[in-house]
Design a protein around this motif. Sequence first.
Motif, PDB file in Angstrom:
ATOM      1  N   HIS A  98       0.902  -1.365  -0.212  1.00 21.90           N
ATOM      2  CA  HIS A  98      -0.076  -0.106   0.379  1.00 21.90           C
ATOM      3  C   HIS A  98       0.873   0.990  -0.118  1.00 21.90           C
ATOM      4  O   HIS A  98       0.371   2.298  -0.222  1.00 21.90           O
ATOM      5  CB  HIS A  98      -0.986  -0.086   1.352  1.00 21.90           C
ATOM      6  N   THR A  99       1.905   1.011   0.834  1.00 24.78           N
ATOM      7  CA  THR A  99       2.696   2.234   0.367  1.00 24.78           C
ATOM      8  C   THR A  99       4.700   1.980   0.590  1.00 24.78           C
ATOM      9  O   THR A  99       4.361   0.938   1.388  1.00 24.78           O
ATOM     10  CB  THR A  99       2.258   3.399   1.483  1.00 24.78           C
ATOM     11  N   ALA A 100       5.323   2.882  -0.048  1.00 24.64           N
ATOM     12  CA  ALA A 100       6.277   2.215  -0.086  1.00 24.64           C
ATOM     13  C   ALA A 100       7.225   3.836   1.255  1.00 24.64           C
ATOM     14  O   ALA A 100       8.434   3.599   1.649  1.00 24.64           O
ATOM     15  CB  ALA A 100       7.767   2.646  -0.907  1.00 24.64           C
ATOM     16  N   ASP A 101       6.118   4.156   1.643  1.00 25.16           N
ATOM     17  CA  ASP A 101       6.866   5.446   2.753  1.00 25.16           C
ATOM     18  C   ASP A 101       6.588   4.672   3.980  1.00 25.16           C
ATOM     19  O   ASP A 101       5.831   5.544   4.807  1.00 25.16           O
ATOM     20  CB  ASP A 101       5.849   6.692   2.567  1.00 25.16           C
ATOM     21  N   MET A 102       7.567   3.966   4.888  1.00 26.94           N
ATOM     22  CA  MET A 102       7.870   3.626   6.159  1.00 26.94           C
ATOM     23  C   MET A 102       8.743   3.626   6.674  1.00 26.94           C
ATOM     24  O   MET A 102       9.655   3.841   6.081  1.00 26.94           O
ATOM     25  CB  MET A 102       7.443   1.970   5.765  1.00 26.94           C
ATOM     26  N   ALA A 103       8.837   3.384   8.188  1.00 23.32           N
ATOM     27  CA  ALA A 103       9.883   4.026   8.582  1.00 23.32           C
ATOM     28  C   ALA A 103       9.527   2.872  10.192  1.00 23.32           C
ATOM     29  O   ALA A 103       8.862   3.400  10.419  1.00 23.32           O
ATOM     30  CB  ALA A 103      10.339   4.697   9.766  1.00 23.32           C
ATOM     31  N   ASP A 104      11.212   1.483   9.522  1.00 24.12           N
ATOM     32  CA  ASP A 104      10.596   0.514  10.496  1.00 24.12           C
ATOM     33  C   ASP A 104      11.862   0.715  11.643  1.00 24.12           C
ATOM     34  O   ASP A 104      13.275   0.183  11.073  1.00 24.12           O
ATOM     35  CB  ASP A 104      10.980  -0.741   9.571  1.00 24.12           C
ATOM     36  N   LEU A 105      11.574   1.185  12.947  1.00 23.99           N
ATOM     37  CA  LEU A 105      13.189   1.359  14.260  1.00 23.99           C
ATOM     38  C   LEU A 105      12.435   0.822  15.486  1.00 23.99           C
ATOM     39  O   LEU A 105      12.646   0.706  16.418  1.00 23.99           O
ATOM     40  CB  LEU A 105      13.006   2.961  13.999  1.00 23.99           C
ATOM     41  N   ALA A 106      11.614  -0.514  15.212  1.00 21.57           N
ATOM     42  CA  ALA A 106      11.761  -1.293  15.425  1.00 21.57           C
ATOM     43  C   ALA A 106      12.362  -2.725  16.361  1.00 21.57           C
ATOM     44  O   ALA A 106      12.344  -3.630  15.789  1.00 21.57           O
ATOM     45  CB  ALA A 106       9.715  -2.212  15.778  1.00 21.57           C
ATOM     46  N   TRP A 107      12.704  -2.528  17.154  1.00 18.63           N
ATOM     47  CA  TRP A 107      13.725  -3.817  17.982  1.00 18.63           C
ATOM     48  C   TRP A 107      13.067  -5.019  17.861  1.00 18.63           C
ATOM     49  O   TRP A 107      13.579  -5.881  17.846  1.00 18.63           O
ATOM     50  CB  TRP A 107      14.798  -3.332  18.908  1.00 18.63           C
ATOM     51  N   THR A 108      11.769  -4.912  18.551  1.00 15.57           N
ATOM     52  CA  THR A 108      11.271  -5.870  18.981  1.00 15.57           C
ATOM     53  C   THR A 108      10.943  -6.524  16.886  1.00 15.57           C
ATOM     54  O   THR A 108       9.840  -7.572  17.357  1.00 15.57           O
ATOM     55  CB  THR A 108       9.883  -5.578  19.903  1.00 15.57           C
TER      56      THR A 108
END
Length: 211
Positions: free
Chosen positions: A92-102
């Motif tokens: 749905h989107t390429a505008d993501m930021a994944d900073l989740a260590w979990t």
Amino acid sequence: MTPTRPNTDLPYRSGVPLAITDHHEVFLGSTNDGHTFAVLNSDKRRYLGAAHRVLTKAGFAPVDHRGRIVYLLPPTNALHQAEQAMYELCAHTADMADLAWTARPRHADPQVRIFFTGNKVSIVTDSSRARAALRQLGTVNENADGDFALSDSLTEREKVRAAVRIDLRLDRQNITSHIDLGIATPAAIPPAPHRLSPVASPFSAAARRKR
């Protein structure tokens, strides 16, 4: 020796905290107590509906939190569920930021620790391999102690994107890392910024029922 959290009395504690959750259509992060959370920043109602379905299907619960909807996933089985959600959101989107260590395999003794503190992003490591990798990045400055920080010339959004790229680069070189957003519990997740409209309001009633 395990990298330790920077001294909280250092000058970089001053200044306005980074609005790390507010610059991408999807932001995925982790609290220090092990919760995974997602924030949606979009005014596209069709996209919001699709993202809401993806996140709730993966086990995220929508919660009405300080002027916005935050999607929360408890610590149990977070890795598989967060990976599933991010994979489906990519459609749905390429505008993501994944900073989740979990949302990553956990390492008891990571070689690199990335800290969001105040308006600074600092990087602490005792690994010579990690230092060599970080020195190749133009957005990272090294201090006299051999630690690193993102350049102050970067905007908030650029700092978030740079942290994502650093984490990915280290992973490709088999250098383990941990991201600390400085958010202790879900209650400490930042409130909605005044510059954004309440984009997730269609789900406010459902979120209140989840509380």
